[in-house]
Design a protein around this motif. Structure first.
Motif, PDB file in Angstrom:
ATOM      1  N   HIS A  95      35.973  76.565  73.173  1.00  0.00           N
ATOM      2  CA  HIS A  95      37.325  77.040  72.877  1.00  0.00           C
ATOM      3  C   HIS A  95      38.330  76.038  73.437  1.00  0.00           C
ATOM      4  O   HIS A  95      38.150  75.540  74.560  1.00  0.00           O
ATOM      5  CB  HIS A  95      37.579  78.410  73.507  1.00  0.00           C
ATOM      6  CG  HIS A  95      36.687  79.485  72.981  1.00  0.00           C
ATOM      7  ND1 HIS A  95      35.372  79.632  73.387  1.00  0.00           N
ATOM      8  CD2 HIS A  95      36.908  80.483  72.073  1.00  0.00           C
ATOM      9  CE1 HIS A  95      34.829  80.655  72.767  1.00  0.00           C
ATOM     10  NE2 HIS A  95      35.736  81.188  71.960  1.00  0.00           N
ATOM     11  N   ASP A 136      42.170  77.945  69.566  1.00  0.00           N
ATOM     12  CA  ASP A 136      42.932  79.156  69.891  1.00  0.00           C
ATOM     13  C   ASP A 136      44.186  78.820  70.695  1.00  0.00           C
ATOM     14  O   ASP A 136      44.350  79.240  71.838  1.00  0.00           O
ATOM     15  CB  ASP A 136      42.050  80.150  70.655  1.00  0.00           C
ATOM     16  CG  ASP A 136      41.322  79.504  71.838  1.00  0.00           C
ATOM     17  OD1 ASP A 136      41.388  78.269  71.982  1.00  0.00           O
ATOM     18  OD2 ASP A 136      40.697  80.240  72.613  1.00  0.00           O
ATOM     19  N   LYS A 171      48.710  84.765  66.531  1.00  0.00           N
ATOM     20  CA  LYS A 171      47.986  84.959  65.277  1.00  0.00           C
ATOM     21  C   LYS A 171      46.500  85.251  65.469  1.00  0.00           C
ATOM     22  O   LYS A 171      45.838  85.701  64.539  1.00  0.00           O
ATOM     23  CB  LYS A 171      48.104  83.697  64.402  1.00  0.00           C
ATOM     24  CG  LYS A 171      49.499  83.420  63.886  1.00  0.00           C
ATOM     25  CD  LYS A 171      49.460  82.186  62.989  1.00  0.00           C
ATOM     26  CE  LYS A 171      50.827  81.889  62.391  1.00  0.00           C
ATOM     27  NZ  LYS A 171      50.787  80.704  61.511  1.00  0.00           N
ATOM     28  N   GLU A 172      45.978  84.982  66.655  1.00  0.00           N
ATOM     29  CA  GLU A 172      44.530  84.983  66.828  1.00  0.00           C
ATOM     30  C   GLU A 172      43.993  86.329  67.315  1.00  0.00           C
ATOM     31  O   GLU A 172      44.654  87.021  68.081  1.00  0.00           O
ATOM     32  CB  GLU A 172      44.136  83.868  67.806  1.00  0.00           C
ATOM     33  CG  GLU A 172      44.410  82.486  67.232  1.00  0.00           C
ATOM     34  CD  GLU A 172      44.840  81.474  68.277  1.00  0.00           C
ATOM     35  OE1 GLU A 172      44.766  81.805  69.488  1.00  0.00           O
ATOM     36  OE2 GLU A 172      45.263  80.372  67.905  1.00  0.00           O
ATOM     37  N   GLU A 224      40.667  77.893  63.348  1.00  0.00           N
ATOM     38  CA  GLU A 224      41.605  78.733  64.093  1.00  0.00           C
ATOM     39  C   GLU A 224      41.195  80.191  63.872  1.00  0.00           C
ATOM     40  O   GLU A 224      41.063  80.629  62.723  1.00  0.00           O
ATOM     41  CB  GLU A 224      43.028  78.509  63.583  1.00  0.00           C
ATOM     42  CG  GLU A 224      44.069  79.290  64.355  1.00  0.00           C
ATOM     43  CD  GLU A 224      45.472  79.102  63.781  1.00  0.00           C
ATOM     44  OE1 GLU A 224      46.414  79.653  64.369  1.00  0.00           O
ATOM     45  OE2 GLU A 224      45.618  78.423  62.743  1.00  0.00           O
ATOM     46  N   PRO A 225      40.960  80.980  64.930  1.00  0.00           N
ATOM     47  CA  PRO A 225      40.522  82.377  64.760  1.00  0.00           C
ATOM     48  C   PRO A 225      41.662  83.291  64.332  1.00  0.00           C
ATOM     49  O   PRO A 225      41.989  84.264  65.007  1.00  0.00           O
ATOM     50  CB  PRO A 225      39.989  82.738  66.151  1.00  0.00           C
ATOM     51  CG  PRO A 225      40.746  81.875  67.082  1.00  0.00           C
ATOM     52  CD  PRO A 225      41.021  80.594  66.354  1.00  0.00           C
ATOM     53  N   SER A 226      42.265  82.964  63.186  1.00  0.00           N
ATOM     54  CA  SER A 226      43.387  83.755  62.669  1.00  0.00           C
ATOM     55  C   SER A 226      43.108  84.267  61.262  1.00  0.00           C
ATOM     56  O   SER A 226      44.018  84.687  60.557  1.00  0.00           O
ATOM     57  CB  SER A 226      44.667  82.903  62.657  1.00  0.00           C
ATOM     58  OG  SER A 226      44.485  81.743  61.865  1.00  0.00           O
ATOM     59  N   PHE A 232      36.772  76.750  68.706  1.00  0.00           N
ATOM     60  CA  PHE A 232      37.842  77.623  68.232  1.00  0.00           C
ATOM     61  C   PHE A 232      39.180  77.093  68.742  1.00  0.00           C
ATOM     62  O   PHE A 232      39.407  77.014  69.956  1.00  0.00           O
ATOM     63  CB  PHE A 232      37.611  79.056  68.698  1.00  0.00           C
ATOM     64  CG  PHE A 232      36.494  79.730  67.964  1.00  0.00           C
ATOM     65  CD1 PHE A 232      36.675  80.194  66.675  1.00  0.00           C
ATOM     66  CD2 PHE A 232      35.234  79.862  68.551  1.00  0.00           C
ATOM     67  CE1 PHE A 232      35.632  80.798  65.983  1.00  0.00           C
ATOM     68  CE2 PHE A 232      34.195  80.470  67.865  1.00  0.00           C
ATOM     69  CZ  PHE A 232      34.394  80.934  66.570  1.00  0.00           C
ATOM     70  N   GLN A 283      37.295  85.698  65.265  1.00  0.00           N
ATOM     71  CA  GLN A 283      36.339  84.808  65.910  1.00  0.00           C
ATOM     72  C   GLN A 283      34.908  85.258  65.633  1.00  0.00           C
ATOM     73  O   GLN A 283      34.051  84.452  65.274  1.00  0.00           O
ATOM     74  CB  GLN A 283      36.602  84.776  67.416  1.00  0.00           C
ATOM     75  CG  GLN A 283      35.645  83.872  68.191  1.00  0.00           C
ATOM     76  CD  GLN A 283      36.021  83.782  69.652  1.00  0.00           C
ATOM     77  OE1 GLN A 283      37.155  83.484  69.988  1.00  0.00           O
ATOM     78  NE2 GLN A 283      35.059  84.040  70.528  1.00  0.00           N
TER      79      GLN A 283
END
Length: 919
Positions: free
Chosen positions: A460, A430, A435-436, A397-399, A428, A441
């Motif tokens: 993604h 997303d 949050k992202e 997750e890109p967070s 990812f 990323q």
């Protein structure tokens, strides 16, 4: 001619029925009261029976009704003669020959003579009224053994269990039986793969089982035994209404009867454990010619038509379920059979079933393809993993930034993709725009490069939002999902209490209307969410109607404002895994409860199933891996950033000096285990030390503070070295690898030692100045200010191996320019754990256990070679430890910065103690 007309099977079935009937009639006549009167009739029936068996073998290419090569019946005399000839042949094959046969015959003759003499002695004794002679001890033992053998019960091929101990869809079989034998469940596994239920099976190795068995999912909980019986059961219960049962077992009474006919024939033609090569070859030839006749007559792709069915699976099993097994025994003129075998052996579903049958309870040595690299120690083979067809995925997750736990996941996924010559997808996840960030990323992509992971595809989840929405609507239309506006706290309480939502039974039309309102981003849709309708009474909490979709008006970093509602990870992951072709989803054991939910969504959406491979989550003492908590450390200035050397992120541990190859080895060693344990960092860093020690260049350094110095005067320096010219000593930068080059250190009559090293040294004692030689201490003086001055005599012939004390040193000089060029100023950093407690208990706040002293720095002076080091190089300061270059030397005002690398030992190298606890 019969084969060419395609009627051989019918003739065989007729003869089999006739043979069974004749056998039953002969038994009945022999056991009846008038057996003597029926003697002539029995004789005729036996002749008819033998003739029928011969006809069956002629039609079946020499294979009898019992599945073995046919042999004409012999008389008693012929049998005896044959047995004698076989004995002689066996003796000759064992290396004996005619001489051994003659010896054996002589021994037998002697035994017969002894028996006759013993019997005669008994008769004479009986006539004369004397005691009957007792047999010898050897004879007694032989008789006892014979009795034991005759009374020993023969093991049954299949023993009925008193009670079923198998769980539903638990398939147990003996891993020692060959795939080509009738005891292997390869047909059942093939049906499971074709019916898309193979991931539901629990494969269990049971070395005591003679025949494979599987627990059923009915109320009675019985077990089904036998490969074909299990296959039929799986086809019957898998995906009701999908038509898969009819495809495999026959869609009409006629087709079903034809399938049954082939299944019956194949069952008798499947091999047994221990069959010799001749028997196998003869059987395969017979089966192949039978298949050729059918395919030629019908002109079809498969035995019963143009689609694969149970008949084909069973017949392929009778050929050994492998082209490698059967091809050498199939004649080149059987064109249709060869085409059919190639078609069956290249079927991906059958290849997977073959792999499953081979790998259960065994190591990689039994895998289908031998060109695979051997498994790395600690790793297990993938169930159903086929070379060139394995697809794994890593879905971060890109967070936030990747941490050490993520590193394990991505390295295991990468390992399996590369070992099986497959593909790795980095996707990812997303699905939560709140949050992202694109920053995260990009950071993840960089971290993957650091780890040496090159994905075959980067995708993604957001690219599939449209498809996921269509599947959500499909669930609503099937009555498997509903819209709910129950407040979150109340919903959680209802799920805990196993109470239905008041909206659970809403109509499909109402659910679709509310779903459209939510997805449109309308204010009245903000309170609503989509929930799956599964089972509110389930013992598994994740199956109690989980949330699948929510409204979120935050712009997405990839799709902007195109979507106003987003799927949860629980809905998106199983859908996208299936769409992208993932074959094996590697998940940590914390997801075990969600695995059932994952499978339910794929079944409900009628998607290709993905096999789950579980591994344990990586946890370390004194460490937090929660993204939320790590973010708190950054935002509150406890650390300098996500790449702080005290942080468990990939950037943090590599900045502290972690070697990627050591990381891989450590992760692979933990990979197969599903047991969650709290790891100690010392094991982790000890593995790293083994790796870096191989290439870490050696240098020397001493404390820069003059108060920590001890000045030593070499009294005989001038008599050994010419004082008018500078002198240097040369040494390998790595003691075990001279090819890495040399380093030089300036010599002088005055050198600086570490003050602490002189503790306990006595006058007259020998010490070693590393890389230079032995010095005998002749004087030790301590001033009123506490400064120590030592004098010593250099011993050119001194033996360093006989000296116990080894000291690091630096030559000093009155000329500042000389000192500047012959030494390197450095700042070394030490680090400690951010959390002071090994393991936080439930309810404890990590903020209450922050370590106040986690970083310390010291100034040291090193030898001149340190100026040549580049960023990220790893070195060893002798007697101090291992270090990573965080910043190269620039100038005296910008000295070399070194980060100390833990070595996993309890005590510091060489006894030089730092400012923080040694790690």
């Amino acid at each position: 001619e019969k084969y060419n007309n395609g009627i051989a099977m019918a003739d065989l079935e007729t003869l089999r029925t006739k043979i069974n009937s004749l056998g039953e009639e002969i038994k009945t006549l022999k056991s009846s009261p008038g057996a003597a009167e029926n003697k002539d009739k029995v004789t005729k029936l036996i002749a008819d029976l033998l003739e029928s068996k011969k006809q069956f073998a002629d039609l079946n290419n020499g294979i009898g009704v019992d599945g073995k090569p046919y042999e004409a019946p012999l008389s008693k005399a012929e049998k005896k003669k044959k047995a004698k000839a076989e004995k002689a042949a066996a003796a000759a094959a064992a290396g004996g020959g005619q001489k051994d046969v003659q010896t054996k015959n002589s021994e037998n003759a002697a035994k017969k003579a002894a028996k006759k003499a013993e019997a005669k002695a008994k008769r004479n004794a009986y006539k004369e009224g004397k005691a009957v002679p007792t047999p010898s001890a050897d004879k007694k033992a032989q008789n006892e053994n014979k009795t034991d053998k005759s009374t020993k019960q023969k093991p049954k091929r299949h023993q009925q269990q008193s009670a079923n101990t198998l769980k539903p869809f638990e398939l147990a079989f003996n891993p020692n039986v060959g795939v080509a034998t009738r005891f292997s469940p390869v047909v059942a596994l093939s049906v499971a793969v074709l019916c898309n239920v193979a991931p539901d099976l629990t494969l269990t190795a049971n070395h005591k089982r003679a025949e494979c068995s599987m627990g059923t999912c009915g109320a009675t909980g019985v077990a089904v035994s036998g490969d074909v019986a299990i296959a039929r059961y799986i086809a019957s219960v898998a995906s009701p209404g999908s038509g898969k049962k009819e495809l495999l077992l026959g869609s009409s009474p006629e087709e079903a009867a034809l399938v049954d006919m082939w299944v019956t024939y194949s069952t008798e033609m499947r091999g047994s454990e221990g069959d010799d090569t001749a028997v196998i070859a003869s059987r395969i030839e017979a089966v192949a010619r039978t298949i050729e006749g059918q395919l030629s007559a019908q002109n079809t792709s498969y035995l019963t038509g143009h689609r694969l069915c149970l008949a084909d699976l069973c017949m392929f099993a009778s050929l050994g379920f492998s082209d490698e097994v059967c091809m050498p025994h199939i004649s080149s003129d059987l064109v249709q059979t060869l085409r059919w075998v190639k078609q069956m052996s290249s079927n991906v579903a059958l290849m997977e079933a073959h792999q499953l049958a081979l790998c259960i309870g065994s190591s990689s040595g039994n895998e289908v393809k031998s060109e695979l690299d051997p498994l790395v120690e600690g790793m297990n083979p993938l169930e159903g993993g086929l070379p060139g067809r394995v697809v794994t995925r890593f879905p971060p997750e890109p967070s936030g930034y990747l941490h050490i736990g993520h590193a394990k996941a991505v390295l295991l996924n990468d390992y399996y993709a590369r070992r099986y010559q497959g593909r790795l997808i980095v996707r990812f996840d997303d699905t939560n725009p709140s949050k992202e960030k694109e920053e995260f990323q990009n950071a993840i992509i960089d971290d993957l490069k650091t780890l040496g992971v090159v994905p075959d595809m980067v995708t993604h989840t957001s690219s599939y939002f449209g498809a996921i929405r269509m599947f959500a609507i499909q669930l609503i239309e099937q009555g498997l999902a509903f819209m709910d506006d129950t407040p979150q706290e109340k919903m959680q309480a209802e799920r805990m209490a196993r109470e239905d939502s008041i909206h659970r039974n809403q109509s499909v039309e109402e659910a679709k209307r509310l779903f459209d309102i939510m997805c449109a981003g309308k204010p009245e849709g903000a309170a609503w969410c989509l929930r799956a309708k599964i089972d509110m009474q389930s013992v598994n909490g994740t199956m109690r109607d989980p949330v699948l979709y929510r409204q979120n008006l935050t712009p997405h970093h990839m799709t902007g404002t195109q979507f106003k509602a987003y799927p949860t990870y629980d809905l998106a992951c199983p859908i996208v895994d299936s769409i992208e072709g993932v074959t094996h989803a590697l998940r940590t054991t914390e997801y075990n409860d969600r695995d059932e939910q994952y499978a339910w969504i794929q079944k409900a959406c009628d998607l290709r199933r993905v096999r789950i491979h579980a591994f344990s989550r990586l946890n370390f003492i004194n460490t937090e891996l929660s993204k939320r908590k790590l973010t708190w450390f950054v935002e509150n200035g406890i650390v300098s950033g996500w790449d702080d050397a005290r942080f468990p992120t990939v950037r943090g541990v590599t900045r502290r000096g972690l070697n990627v190859q050591a990381l891989r080895k450590f992760m692979y060693s933990q990979g197969a285990s599903r047991r969650v344990v709290l790891m100690e960092w010392n094991k982790f860093w000890a593995e790293n030390k083994k790796e870096i020690d191989v290439f870490a260049k050696r240098f020397m350094a001493i404390a820069a503070d003059p108060e920590e110095h001890c000045v030593m005067k070499i009294t005989n320096y001038a008599s050994i070295y010419d004082a008018s010219t500078p002198h240097f000593v040369s040494a390998d930068v790595h003691p075990r690898n001279p090819s890495m080059g040399k380093r030089v250190m300036k010599l002088n009559d005055t050198v600086i030692l570490e003050k602490g090293d002189m503790d306990g040294v006595a006058v007259g004692e020998d010490i070693v100045l590393l890389k230079w030689g032995v010095v005998k201490v002749s004087s030790i003086q301590v001033s009123d200010e506490g400064k120590t001055r030592v004098e010593g005599e250099f011993l050119p012939d001194g033996d360093v191996r006989k000296t116990k004390r080894y000291f690091t040193w630096l030559a000093t000089d009155s000329d500042e320019n000389v000192r500047r060029t012959s030494t390197t100023p450095c700042t070394v950093f030490e680090f400690d754990n951010l959390i002071s407690k090994d393991k936080l208990e439930e309810g404890e706040d990590f903020k209450d256990f922050l370590n106040p002293n986690t970083m310390a720095s010291s100034d040291v002076i090193g030898d001149a070679g340190l100026k040549t080091l580049q960023h990220n190089e790893v070195i060893q300061l002798e007697r101090r430890g291992y270090y990573r270059v965080d910043r190269p030397y620039i100038s005296p005002a910008k000295p070399l910065i070194l980060y100390m690398i833990p070595d996993g030992k309890a005590k510091a190298m060489g006894g030089l103690v730092g400012k923080l606890a040694h790690r």
